[in-house]
Design a protein around this motif. Structure first.
Motif, PDB file in Angstrom:
ATOM      1  N   LEU A  69       0.827  -1.209   0.000  1.00  0.00           N
ATOM      2  CA  LEU A  69       0.000   0.000   0.000  1.00  0.00           C
ATOM      3  C   LEU A  69       0.857   1.252   0.000  1.00  0.00           C
ATOM      4  O   LEU A  69       1.881   1.324   0.690  1.00  0.00           O
ATOM      5  CB  LEU A  69      -0.901   0.015   1.237  1.00  0.00           C
ATOM      6  CG  LEU A  69      -1.795  -1.211   1.432  1.00  0.00           C
ATOM      7  CD1 LEU A  69      -2.515  -1.120   2.767  1.00  0.00           C
ATOM      8  CD2 LEU A  69      -2.777  -1.324   0.285  1.00  0.00           C
ATOM      9  N   GLN A  70       0.419   2.229  -0.765  1.00  0.00           N
ATOM     10  CA  GLN A  70       1.043   3.546  -0.763  1.00  0.00           C
ATOM     11  C   GLN A  70       0.436   4.338   0.392  1.00  0.00           C
ATOM     12  O   GLN A  70      -0.747   4.218   0.672  1.00  0.00           O
ATOM     13  CB  GLN A  70       0.784   4.266  -2.088  1.00  0.00           C
ATOM     14  CG  GLN A  70       1.210   3.489  -3.307  1.00  0.00           C
ATOM     15  CD  GLN A  70       2.698   3.242  -3.346  1.00  0.00           C
ATOM     16  OE1 GLN A  70       3.481   4.115  -3.039  1.00  0.00           O
ATOM     17  NE2 GLN A  70       3.086   2.031  -3.724  1.00  0.00           N
ATOM     18  N   GLN A  71       1.254   5.155   1.034  1.00  0.00           N
ATOM     19  CA  GLN A  71       0.778   5.949   2.153  1.00  0.00           C
ATOM     20  C   GLN A  71       0.678   7.422   1.779  1.00  0.00           C
ATOM     21  O   GLN A  71       1.438   7.900   0.943  1.00  0.00           O
ATOM     22  CB  GLN A  71       1.735   5.813   3.342  1.00  0.00           C
ATOM     23  CG  GLN A  71       1.924   4.384   3.821  1.00  0.00           C
ATOM     24  CD  GLN A  71       2.833   4.356   5.011  1.00  0.00           C
ATOM     25  OE1 GLN A  71       2.443   4.752   6.104  1.00  0.00           O
ATOM     26  NE2 GLN A  71       4.061   3.906   4.805  1.00  0.00           N
ATOM     27  N   TYR A  72      -0.193   8.144   2.410  1.00  0.00           N
ATOM     28  CA  TYR A  72      -0.297   9.579   2.186  1.00  0.00           C
ATOM     29  C   TYR A  72       0.526  10.369   3.190  1.00  0.00           C
ATOM     30  O   TYR A  72       0.782  11.548   3.000  1.00  0.00           O
ATOM     31  CB  TYR A  72      -1.755  10.051   2.218  1.00  0.00           C
ATOM     32  CG  TYR A  72      -2.490   9.698   3.474  1.00  0.00           C
ATOM     33  CD1 TYR A  72      -2.421  10.506   4.595  1.00  0.00           C
ATOM     34  CD2 TYR A  72      -3.250   8.538   3.533  1.00  0.00           C
ATOM     35  CE1 TYR A  72      -3.092  10.169   5.745  1.00  0.00           C
ATOM     36  CE2 TYR A  72      -3.923   8.200   4.684  1.00  0.00           C
ATOM     37  CZ  TYR A  72      -3.844   9.011   5.794  1.00  0.00           C
ATOM     38  OH  TYR A  72      -4.508   8.662   6.940  1.00  0.00           O
ATOM     39  N   TYR A  73       0.995   9.721   4.255  1.00  0.00           N
ATOM     40  CA  TYR A  73       1.776  10.429   5.262  1.00  0.00           C
ATOM     41  C   TYR A  73       3.254  10.022   5.256  1.00  0.00           C
ATOM     42  O   TYR A  73       4.021  10.460   6.106  1.00  0.00           O
ATOM     43  CB  TYR A  73       1.178  10.212   6.660  1.00  0.00           C
ATOM     44  CG  TYR A  73       0.897   8.768   6.989  1.00  0.00           C
ATOM     45  CD1 TYR A  73       1.884   7.938   7.493  1.00  0.00           C
ATOM     46  CD2 TYR A  73      -0.373   8.233   6.781  1.00  0.00           C
ATOM     47  CE1 TYR A  73       1.628   6.613   7.779  1.00  0.00           C
ATOM     48  CE2 TYR A  73      -0.632   6.917   7.067  1.00  0.00           C
ATOM     49  CZ  TYR A  73       0.363   6.100   7.574  1.00  0.00           C
ATOM     50  OH  TYR A  73       0.102   4.795   7.851  1.00  0.00           O
ATOM     51  N   SER A  74       3.637   9.205   4.306  1.00  0.00           N
ATOM     52  CA  SER A  74       5.030   8.783   4.186  1.00  0.00           C
ATOM     53  C   SER A  74       5.276   8.297   2.765  1.00  0.00           C
ATOM     54  O   SER A  74       4.351   7.836   2.092  1.00  0.00           O
ATOM     55  CB  SER A  74       5.320   7.647   5.166  1.00  0.00           C
ATOM     56  OG  SER A  74       6.629   7.141   4.968  1.00  0.00           O
ATOM     57  N   GLU A  75       6.513   8.388   2.322  1.00  0.00           N
ATOM     58  CA  GLU A  75       6.864   7.873   0.997  1.00  0.00           C
ATOM     59  C   GLU A  75       7.154   6.373   1.042  1.00  0.00           C
ATOM     60  O   GLU A  75       7.269   5.734   0.004  1.00  0.00           O
ATOM     61  CB  GLU A  75       8.064   8.630   0.442  1.00  0.00           C
ATOM     62  CG  GLU A  75       7.738  10.078   0.129  1.00  0.00           C
ATOM     63  CD  GLU A  75       8.932  10.838  -0.412  1.00  0.00           C
ATOM     64  OE1 GLU A  75       9.944  10.218  -0.784  1.00  0.00           O
ATOM     65  OE2 GLU A  75       8.839  12.078  -0.452  1.00  0.00           O
ATOM     66  N   LYS A  76       7.251   5.832   2.233  1.00  0.00           N
ATOM     67  CA  LYS A  76       7.484   4.398   2.388  1.00  0.00           C
ATOM     68  C   LYS A  76       6.189   3.632   2.148  1.00  0.00           C
ATOM     69  O   LYS A  76       5.104   4.095   2.489  1.00  0.00           O
ATOM     70  CB  LYS A  76       7.998   4.083   3.793  1.00  0.00           C
ATOM     71  CG  LYS A  76       9.356   4.667   4.078  1.00  0.00           C
ATOM     72  CD  LYS A  76       9.786   4.317   5.486  1.00  0.00           C
ATOM     73  CE  LYS A  76      11.120   4.938   5.819  1.00  0.00           C
ATOM     74  NZ  LYS A  76      11.529   4.643   7.204  1.00  0.00           N
ATOM     75  N   GLN A  77       6.325   2.465   1.572  1.00  0.00           N
ATOM     76  CA  GLN A  77       5.165   1.616   1.349  1.00  0.00           C
ATOM     77  C   GLN A  77       4.918   0.735   2.573  1.00  0.00           C
ATOM     78  O   GLN A  77       5.832   0.455   3.346  1.00  0.00           O
ATOM     79  CB  GLN A  77       5.395   0.722   0.130  1.00  0.00           C
ATOM     80  CG  GLN A  77       5.586   1.502  -1.140  1.00  0.00           C
ATOM     81  CD  GLN A  77       5.977   0.613  -2.306  1.00  0.00           C
ATOM     82  OE1 GLN A  77       6.543  -0.460  -2.129  1.00  0.00           O
ATOM     83  NE2 GLN A  77       5.687   1.059  -3.502  1.00  0.00           N
ATOM     84  N   LEU A  78       3.665   0.327   2.727  1.00  0.00           N
ATOM     85  CA  LEU A  78       3.288  -0.597   3.782  1.00  0.00           C
ATOM     86  C   LEU A  78       2.959  -1.945   3.156  1.00  0.00           C
ATOM     87  O   LEU A  78       2.393  -2.013   2.057  1.00  0.00           O
ATOM     88  CB  LEU A  78       2.030  -0.123   4.502  1.00  0.00           C
ATOM     89  CG  LEU A  78       2.150   1.057   5.435  1.00  0.00           C
ATOM     90  CD1 LEU A  78       0.761   1.419   5.970  1.00  0.00           C
ATOM     91  CD2 LEU A  78       3.071   0.739   6.578  1.00  0.00           C
TER      92      LEU A  78
END
Length: 85
Positions: A69-78
């Motif tokens: 998943l792409q995050q809106y509060y970080s450039e890191k993926q989950l």
């Protein structure tokens, strides 16, 4: 023989189907039908979806599905671990 762990590639639909059957038994989802091979291939080609299997003696004995998943509060993926069986 030891168990091996691997991420399935798009040409490993048969192993994916075995894992889906394991999930059906583990989660008692007997009413769920397996979708067609083309859809499973499309899923396996999706860079944001992974299927991991555990094999022993060349037979799938378990595994997991993971959504990236792409995050809106970080450039890191989950990685969202969805099913484990």
């Amino acid at each position: 023989m030891e168990a091996t762990f691997k991420i399935l590639q798009s040409n490993e639909i048969a192993d994916f189907k075995v894992l889906i059957q394991i999930f059906k038994e583990v989660f008692e989802h007997k009413q769920h039908q397996v979708v067609n091979d083309m859809h499973l291939k499309t899923l396996l080609e999706n860079p944001f979806f992974h299927v991991w299997v555990v094999k022993k003696d060349q037979k799938v004995i378990g595994g997991a599905t993971v959504y990236v998943l792409q995050q809106y509060y970080s450039e890191k993926q989950l990685a969202y671990l969805y099913d484990v069986g």
